[in-house]
Enzyme design. Structure first.
Site: not given
Length: 230
Positions: A85, A195, A197
């Protein structure tokens, strides 16, 4: 294998990245943007957020942080660098990846699950995926509209540097050719808007992101003579 999570003023996904590395059982440190030595680390994560308040352009000020000189050195030395990002935006602004990220097509911040097609599983970041596989990874951005000139696009296509595309007509931001993530020619630097994560456990809607981190670990272990399966 040891990871560094770079923290800029305004980073807000640094804890998520830290926890993702913890989830695969590897040591990880937060590293402040003023650091001038990354020699202890095998992989460097540039997290999402709003580095330096996104003044001028997203990532435009972060490129001048002292630590970015070390990130460039690490990339040139073949270490793995992942920008997520805002981290992707920082990588393009610093010249480690080509192109730029512009405002979303609808000029609105978007935050939802997205489907990505894995265009290449031949990178250190994707070796635990299948080529053509569709995975579920969330997005959260206002400037994720990837753009580059025609010459750069042709090179990305020819070199297999487009690693992820938004799948099934689900391009959320107007990104050129549905691009969601690209790597450098060498393959050791990856930038992506979604994302991974935040997709580490099915309780959060998807665990498809976990294989990105096990891919990184697998690539490092293969390089060092001790392969692992995700």
């Amino acid at each position: 294998m040891k990871f560094a999570v770079i923290v800029f003023p305004g980073s807000n996904c640094d804890i998520d990245c830290y926890k993702a590395v913890e989830a695969i059982g590897q040591p990880v440190d937060y590293v402040w943007h003023t650091a001038t030595d990354l020699s202890d680390y095998d992989a460097i994560l540039l997290p999402g957020g709003f580095s330096y308040g996104d003044y001028l352009r997203c990532g435009a000020i972060a490129q001048f942080a002292p630590v970015m000189g070390e990130v460039v050195k690490a990339a040139e030395a073949g270490k793995l660098v992942l920008g997520i990002c805002n981290g992707f935006q920082v990588l393009t602004e610093s010249g480690l990846l080509p192109g730029k990220l512009m405002r979303n097509r609808n000029l609105k911040f978007l935050c939802h699950q997205s489907e990505l097609e894995v265009m290449s599983n031949k990178t250190p970041f994707t070796n635990q995926y299948s080529e053509g596989e569709v995975i579920n990874i969330p997005i959260a951005h206002g400037e994720g509209n990837y753009y580059c000139d025609e010459e750069t696009l042709a090179k990305l296509e020819a070199n297999g540097q487009i690693v992820f595309r938004y799948a099934n007509g689900g391009n959320p931001n107007g990104s050129l050719r549905d691009i969601a993530g690209i790597c450098n020619e060498r393959g050791n630097v990856l930038g992506m808007m979604p994302h991974p994560e935040r997709a580490m456990d099915q309780l959060l809607g998807s665990e498809d992101g976990k294989r990105m981190f096990t891919s990184i670990l697998n690539a490092w272990r293969e390089k060092n003579g001790a392969a692992v399966n995700g």
